[in-house]
Scaffold this active site. Structure first.
Site, PDB file in Angstrom:
ATOM      1  N   SER A   1     -10.361  -0.223   6.571  1.00 41.94           N
ATOM      2  CA  SER A   1      -9.419  -0.183   5.308  1.00 41.94           C
ATOM      3  C   SER A   1      -8.794  -1.340   4.650  1.00 41.94           C
ATOM      4  O   SER A   1      -8.484  -1.086   3.478  1.00 41.94           O
ATOM      5  CB  SER A   1      -8.181   0.906   5.610  1.00 41.94           C
ATOM      6  OG  SER A   1      -9.085   2.172   5.886  1.00 41.94           O
TER       7      SER A   1
ATOM      8  N   LYS B   1       0.830  -1.412  -0.001  1.00 44.41           N
ATOM      9  CA  LYS B   1       0.138   0.211  -0.078  1.00 44.41           C
ATOM     10  C   LYS B   1       0.863   1.453  -0.103  1.00 44.41           C
ATOM     11  O   LYS B   1       1.966   1.379   0.679  1.00 44.41           O
ATOM     12  CB  LYS B   1      -0.932  -0.015   1.176  1.00 44.41           C
ATOM     13  CG  LYS B   1      -1.848   0.990   1.530  1.00 44.41           C
ATOM     14  CD  LYS B   1      -2.777   1.066   2.554  1.00 44.41           C
ATOM     15  CE  LYS B   1      -3.704   2.104   2.912  1.00 44.41           C
ATOM     16  NZ  LYS B   1      -4.843   1.837   4.060  1.00 44.41           N
TER      17      LYS B   1
ATOM     18  N   SER C   1      -9.384   2.232   2.690  1.00 44.20           N
ATOM     19  CA  SER C   1      -8.259   2.783   2.039  1.00 44.20           C
ATOM     20  C   SER C   1      -7.100   2.098   1.358  1.00 44.20           C
ATOM     21  O   SER C   1      -6.721   2.508   0.500  1.00 44.20           O
ATOM     22  CB  SER C   1      -7.730   3.970   2.904  1.00 44.20           C
ATOM     23  OG  SER C   1      -7.165   3.279   3.967  1.00 44.20           O
TER      24      SER C   1
END
Length: 548
Positions: free
Chosen positions: A218, A119, A194
């Site tokens: 997330s 990420k 996210s």
């Protein structure tokens, strides 16, 4: 005006340069994959990509599958998914050097030769961790985050970084630099956020293992929306050194680092690798708890709490059915299912989660957007955070009879004194102990819970910040929670959705009903929860659900 225009132009130039780098990354991936295909025409990428992670890692370790065959098969597939969904922000070119070095390694870790996606917000040396902010461009990390260092010591090869929403405080996946990421199963849907780039890439088959973060769902939103598995561990089970946070310093809602993969066994393998001596020596704040094999491989029947709704966000028909069908299968398999009564979720959401994350009235959150050109998918929170105290008080009072949830959000975003913040932390602690007491009174091992789904249309999460209740509860409690896809939306679910009203029948409920529509064939997951530090039991339960 001239100064403002110049500043804007400089920002756009930075964005254009970043987009060029992103484009160049894809060109390099394409060239690398093509070069390998031309030199090795007999290698069948499809058969490599079809292998589950435990089998793939075994073949890599015993030498029956060459490292470069696996690496370039995934580079090629990742490129395809990136073109379709816009999930990759950067190709880590040094991964090719690492691949060559890995061939010479004597000590082979558990993830030897496994390509891993990372990420955006997790530091990789020499690369930006932007969080979707222009101000964070051209500020490469000085060193790898601890989790990336441990992955490398275990033989894994981080090969791409993936997209996130601006600020990470969103469960969509869009920012002004890299744009919108799409769901690989239906391009008009969000992949969640996210860790949305991770969800899209792993869900599309372009990465066999991804690493993301979770402060309100997330990891779990992208996994559920893209039809894969993920686990959010207890906040301090894995190191967060070198991991950038959306709201820095707040302690009310626990963030966690965790893996995403196609199946539960892959998540277990990843945690086995990460919970090693390397992790504990690189970050001594992580408790030295190695992976408990005995708990994970146990077959004793479980006593499982469950609920179909939190009485705050009305579940979609498919969500309710997912829990019911899973409950029935678990009972048929010999497990004991016990109803669990959830109370006060509204209070938890507004007074612990919203107030906890924005205890300073949202000042530090607003500061992050200073000098940026877009406020991303956080419109309501950003606007409220900027509003003066008198206006918040007035709006809260006026809106209370008509839109009570809006009134509660406004009230929760006031600036708190230090004394009030300490009292809040104490209150959250007490709530956690009460929840555990209720759990232990029922003598539960684990809990089966709904997970928001199916995937919402692109743009809807920004309008539906209240719909995070099913996931964020377990960040406030800091319990390990994983998601497993169990069913697909049916025509009957779609038909029943016409009667969806919601518990408040406000604008948010009406919007959520619209956001769920047109999802036949999309995956729906359930959430599996355990008590703090019981990740292995959580995974064991997830494995049971997946098998059934």
């Amino acid at each position: 005006l001239l100064l403002l225009w110049r500043r804007r132009r400089a920002l756009w130039r930075k964005v254009a340069e970043a987009q060029e780098r992103q484009e160049l990354s894809l060109v390099r991936m394409e060239a690398a994959a093509r070069r390998f295909r031309e030199q090795n025409p007999s290698v069948k990428a499809a058969s490599i990509l079809s292998l589950p992670l435990p089998e793939l890692s075994r073949k890599l370790r015993d030498g029956s599958l060459p490292l470069d065959h696996v690496f370039y098969a995934y580079v090629g597939k990742a490129l395809q998914i990136a073109i379709e969904t816009n999930c990759i922000t950067e190709f880590l070119q040094e991964s090719e050097t690492q691949l060559r070095r890995a061939k010479l390694m004597e000590k082979q870790g558990l993830l030897y030769g496994v390509p891993v996606s990372i990420k955006d917000s997790i530091d990789c040396q020499g690369h930006d961790s932007t969080l979707g902010f222009i101000k964070n461009l051209n500020k490469p990390a000085a060193e790898d985050s601890v989790v990336v260092q441990v992955l490398k010591r275990q033989g894994a090869i981080p090969f791409v970084k993936t997209n996130v929403p601006q600020s990470l405080i969103s469960y969509d996946c869009k920012n002004l630099i890299f744009g919108q990421t799409r769901n690989p199963l239906m391009f008009t849907r969000t992949p969640g956020g996210s860790s949305g780039g991770e969800g899209a890439l792993v869900g599309g088959g372009g990465s066999i293992l991804g690493i993301g973060t979770d402060v309100g769902g997330s990891l779990r939103f992208p996994a559920a929306f893209c039809g894969i598995c993920a686990i959010k561990p207890t906040g301090k089970r894995l190191s967060k050194r070198g991991v950038m946070a959306g709201v820095v310093g707040q302690k009310a809602v626990a963030a966690a680092v965790g893996p995403l993969a196609k199946d539960v066994e892959s998540l277990a393998l990843c945690l086995r690798a990460l919970l090693s001596e390397d992790m504990f020596s690189l970050d001594s704040t992580v408790p030295p708890l190695p992976f408990n094999e005995e708990v994970y491989s146990s077959t004793k029947p479980l006593r499982i709490g469950y609920y179909e709704t939190d009485f705050f966000t009305m579940p979609s028909p498919a969500m309710r059915r997912a829990v019911r069908e899973t409950k029935q299968l678990l009972e048929e398999a010999g497990h004991m299912l016990v109803p669990f009564e959830l109370t006060n979720v509204e209070y938890v959401m507004f007074n612990y989660c919203v107030r906890g994350m924005f205890s300073d009235g949202g000042r530090s959150f607003v500061r992050k957007f200073k000098g940026e050109m877009e406020k991303g998918g956080t419109g309501l929170f950003f606007w409220l955070a900027k509003a003066p105290h008198w206006l918040k008080t007035l709006l809260s009072w006026i809106s209370k009879p008509f839109v009570p949830r809006f009134s509660s959000i406004i009230r929760s975003m006031k600036e708190n004194t230090v004394d009030e913040v300490w009292s809040l932390h104490r209150e959250i602690e007490d709530f956690c102990h009460q929840f555990i007491a209720q759990w232990k009174q029922l003598n539960l091992d684990v809990m089966l819970c709904p997970m928001l789904g199916p995937a919402l249309g692109i743009g809807y999460p920004a309008k539906l910040s209240v719909a995070v209740s099913y996931t964020m509860l377990y960040n406030a409690l800091d319990f390990p929670a994983g998601v497993v896809p169990v069913t697909l939306v049916t025509d009957e679910d779609e038909e029943q959705l016409k009667g969806y009203k919601g518990y408040y029948q406000d604008w948010w409920d009406r919007t959520l009903a619209k956001a769920f529509r047109g999802s036949v064939g999309m995956p729906v997951a359930v959430q599996c929860v355990a008590l703090p530090w019981q990740e292995e039991l959580c995974l064991r339960f997830m494995k049971e659900v997946e098998t059934l």
